[in-house]
Design a protein around this motif. Structure first.
Motif, PDB file in Angstrom:
ATOM      1  N   VAL A  55      37.572  49.537  31.709  1.00  0.00           N
ATOM      2  CA  VAL A  55      36.200  49.289  32.155  1.00  0.00           C
ATOM      3  C   VAL A  55      35.959  47.789  32.292  1.00  0.00           C
ATOM      4  N   ALA A  56      36.456  47.000  31.322  1.00  0.00           N
ATOM      5  CA  ALA A  56      36.271  45.542  31.378  1.00  0.00           C
ATOM      6  C   ALA A  56      36.946  44.950  32.612  1.00  0.00           C
ATOM      7  N   ILE A  57      38.162  45.406  32.914  1.00  0.00           N
ATOM      8  CA  ILE A  57      38.858  44.927  34.111  1.00  0.00           C
ATOM      9  C   ILE A  57      38.059  45.289  35.353  1.00  0.00           C
ATOM     10  N   ASN A  58      37.611  46.529  35.425  1.00  0.00           N
ATOM     11  CA  ASN A  58      36.868  46.990  36.596  1.00  0.00           C
ATOM     12  C   ASN A  58      35.570  46.211  36.794  1.00  0.00           C
ATOM     13  N   GLN A  59      34.864  45.968  35.682  1.00  0.00           N
ATOM     14  CA  GLN A  59      33.594  45.245  35.788  1.00  0.00           C
ATOM     15  C   GLN A  59      33.808  43.796  36.191  1.00  0.00           C
ATOM     16  N   LEU A  60      34.856  43.171  35.659  1.00  0.00           N
ATOM     17  CA  LEU A  60      35.160  41.796  36.048  1.00  0.00           C
ATOM     18  C   LEU A  60      35.425  41.700  37.547  1.00  0.00           C
ATOM     19  N   ILE A  61      36.210  42.639  38.049  1.00  0.00           N
ATOM     20  CA  ILE A  61      36.525  42.632  39.477  1.00  0.00           C
ATOM     21  C   ILE A  61      35.271  42.861  40.311  1.00  0.00           C
ATOM     22  N   ALA A  62      34.426  43.802  39.871  1.00  0.00           N
ATOM     23  CA  ALA A  62      33.225  44.126  40.635  1.00  0.00           C
ATOM     24  C   ALA A  62      32.224  42.979  40.640  1.00  0.00           C
ATOM     25  N   ARG A  63      32.053  42.338  39.477  1.00  0.00           N
ATOM     26  CA  ARG A  63      31.031  41.311  39.362  1.00  0.00           C
ATOM     27  C   ARG A  63      31.496  39.956  39.897  1.00  0.00           C
ATOM     28  N   ALA A  64      32.733  39.590  39.567  1.00  0.00           N
ATOM     29  CA  ALA A  64      33.206  38.247  39.915  1.00  0.00           C
ATOM     30  C   ALA A  64      33.874  38.189  41.280  1.00  0.00           C
ATOM     31  N   LYS A  65      34.480  39.319  41.699  1.00  0.00           N
ATOM     32  CA  LYS A  65      35.298  39.325  42.923  1.00  0.00           C
ATOM     33  C   LYS A  65      36.234  38.109  42.908  1.00  0.00           C
ATOM     34  N   PRO A  66      37.074  38.025  41.882  1.00  0.00           N
ATOM     35  CA  PRO A  66      37.821  36.785  41.638  1.00  0.00           C
ATOM     36  C   PRO A  66      38.978  36.563  42.601  1.00  0.00           C
ATOM     37  N   ASP A  67      39.328  35.290  42.729  1.00  0.00           N
ATOM     38  CA  ASP A  67      40.527  34.909  43.483  1.00  0.00           C
ATOM     39  C   ASP A  67      41.756  34.927  42.586  1.00  0.00           C
ATOM     40  N   ARG A  68      41.553  34.899  41.279  1.00  0.00           N
ATOM     41  CA  ARG A  68      42.651  35.027  40.308  1.00  0.00           C
ATOM     42  C   ARG A  68      42.100  35.639  39.036  1.00  0.00           C
ATOM     43  N   LEU A  69      42.928  36.474  38.373  1.00  0.00           N
ATOM     44  CA  LEU A  69      42.570  37.102  37.106  1.00  0.00           C
ATOM     45  C   LEU A  69      43.599  36.718  36.055  1.00  0.00           C
ATOM     46  N   LEU A  70      43.133  36.165  34.928  1.00  0.00           N
ATOM     47  CA  LEU A  70      43.983  35.839  33.787  1.00  0.00           C
ATOM     48  C   LEU A  70      43.649  36.788  32.640  1.00  0.00           C
ATOM     49  N   ILE A  71      44.667  37.376  32.029  1.00  0.00           N
ATOM     50  CA  ILE A  71      44.454  38.324  30.935  1.00  0.00           C
ATOM     51  C   ILE A  71      45.170  37.815  29.689  1.00  0.00           C
TER      52      ILE A  71
END
Length: 365
Positions: free
Chosen positions: A80-96
């Motif tokens: 859910v956290a990954i999905n929400q980050l993608i939906a809200r930020a629409k990022p150019d890069r994701l660091l985990i």
């Protein structure tokens, strides 16, 4: 609408190796026209690392998932956290950043699932390691420590400035021991980059991070004992029901007691944690707080079981970010925080009630 798969890097490594500090350095390299997102998973229940990142850049979105090692990364909270980050930020890069006590294989499996194939481009996995730990069997024989190195595409030897300030030969011997340890793990071909915490990021690291992850089926078959709560997984049907990138999934909220304190505990992977969150109106006397922390870390140095202490605290002298691990103690001034948080991780359960009384004595009445 996502039209391009998001380059995604996993930054792994054992407790206190410097993952959060490295991510802070990576964020400083972000191009001005890009948005980057960071997902932090912590072993403890209250979540502190996001506060230590001290982010004030509108082009950076940070999300925490507290209270779990990566053996339960395939559970609902992480996805859910990954999905929400993608939906809200629409990022150019994701660091985990998985917890230092976690199994990175599990998050790799999550990100390799079919429903992420056109959304996430899984690039190199970076493992941070303190070469001084290779000679310590508490680390070198720990299953998580080994797995973190096995799944890495790039290994960074961190804190090299602390290996030996007076004897370069000793530093070289530690790095040689690290390479020999990697050879024993059949990681002969892995790139190893040295990094001092006092210097800028190596240029070759940024180039390595953009490379695609190398598939290693043998690594994903590591013998990991799953915890009972790891059976709760997000299936394709579940994702469909809540919307793969839904933004309206409720987030867990803290419940404060009448004193304005929330306390949460966790245990697993042979460790115990206890964390406290204080309502924003509560303020700590800086000098009493420093004395309290020095007392806790002094006991650890004398042989107690404390592994890690970290905190973000509202004090009479400003907001303090505190980080203690392996006799290394750092305090920095931060710009902002929503509340005060302190967490301790130990190899055995401590007298949390007594520690709480000592901590509360540091409050400004």
């Amino acid at each position: 609408m996502i039209v391009k798969a998001i380059p995604t890097n996993i930054i792994t490594g054992f407790l206190g190796v410097g993952k959060t500090s490295l991510i802070k350095q990576l964020l400083a390299t972000k191009p001005e026209n890009e948005t980057w997102a960071v997902l932090v998973n912590e072993f403890g229940e209250v979540g502190i690392d996001a506060g230590l990142l001290n982010n004030s850049d509108s082009g950076i979105q940070i999300r925490e998932v507290a209270g779990g090692c990566m053996c339960c990364a395939a559970g609902v909270p992480t996805q859910v956290a990954i999905n929400q980050l993608i939906a809200r930020a629409k990022p150019d890069r994701l660091l985990i950043e998985p917890t230092g006590l976690g199994h990175p294989n599990e998050i790799i499996k999550v990100l390799s699932a079919p429903h992420y194939q056109n959304v996430i481009s899984l690039c190199s996995t970076l493992c941070l390691v303190d070469a001084r730990k290779v000679s310590d069997p508490r680390y070198s024989t720990h299953a998580n420590f080994i797995q973190q190195l096995q799944v890495a595409d790039v290994i960074m030897a961190t804190k090299t400035d602390l290996y030996s300030a007076t004897d370069p030969a000793e530093s070289a011997a530690l790095l040689t021991a690290l390479q020999a340890y990697l050879n024993d793990l059949q990681r002969i071909d892995i790139p190893v980059i040295s990094h001092s915490s006092q210097r800028d990021l190596p240029l070759d690291l940024l180039a390595f991070l953009d490379q695609p992850r190398r598939e290693r089926a043998w690594a994903l078959k590591a013998n990991v004992v799953a915890k009972p709560h790891s059976l709760l997984r997000v299936t394709a049907n579940t994702l469909g029901e809540m919307g793969l990138f839904a933004e309206n999934v409720s987030e867990q909220r803290l419940t404060f007691d009448p004193r304005g304190i929330a306390r949460k505990q966790n245990h697993g992977e042979g460790c115990f944690s206890c964390g406290w969150v204080f309502e924003p109106s509560q303020e700590f006397d800086f000098y009493r707080l420093m004395a309290f922390i020095q007392d806790q870390t002094r006991l650890a140095t004398a042989g107690e079981s404390l592994l890690r202490l970290k905190a973000v605290m509202i004090t009479t002298d400003g907001i303090a970010g505190i980080n203690w691990v392996d006799r290394e103690y750092h305090v920095v001034e931060l710009d902002d925080t929503l509340d005060s948080r302190l967490e301790m991780i130990a190899t055995q359960e401590l007298d949390w009630d007594d520690i709480e009384r000592q901590l509360m004595a540091c409050l400004v009445v």
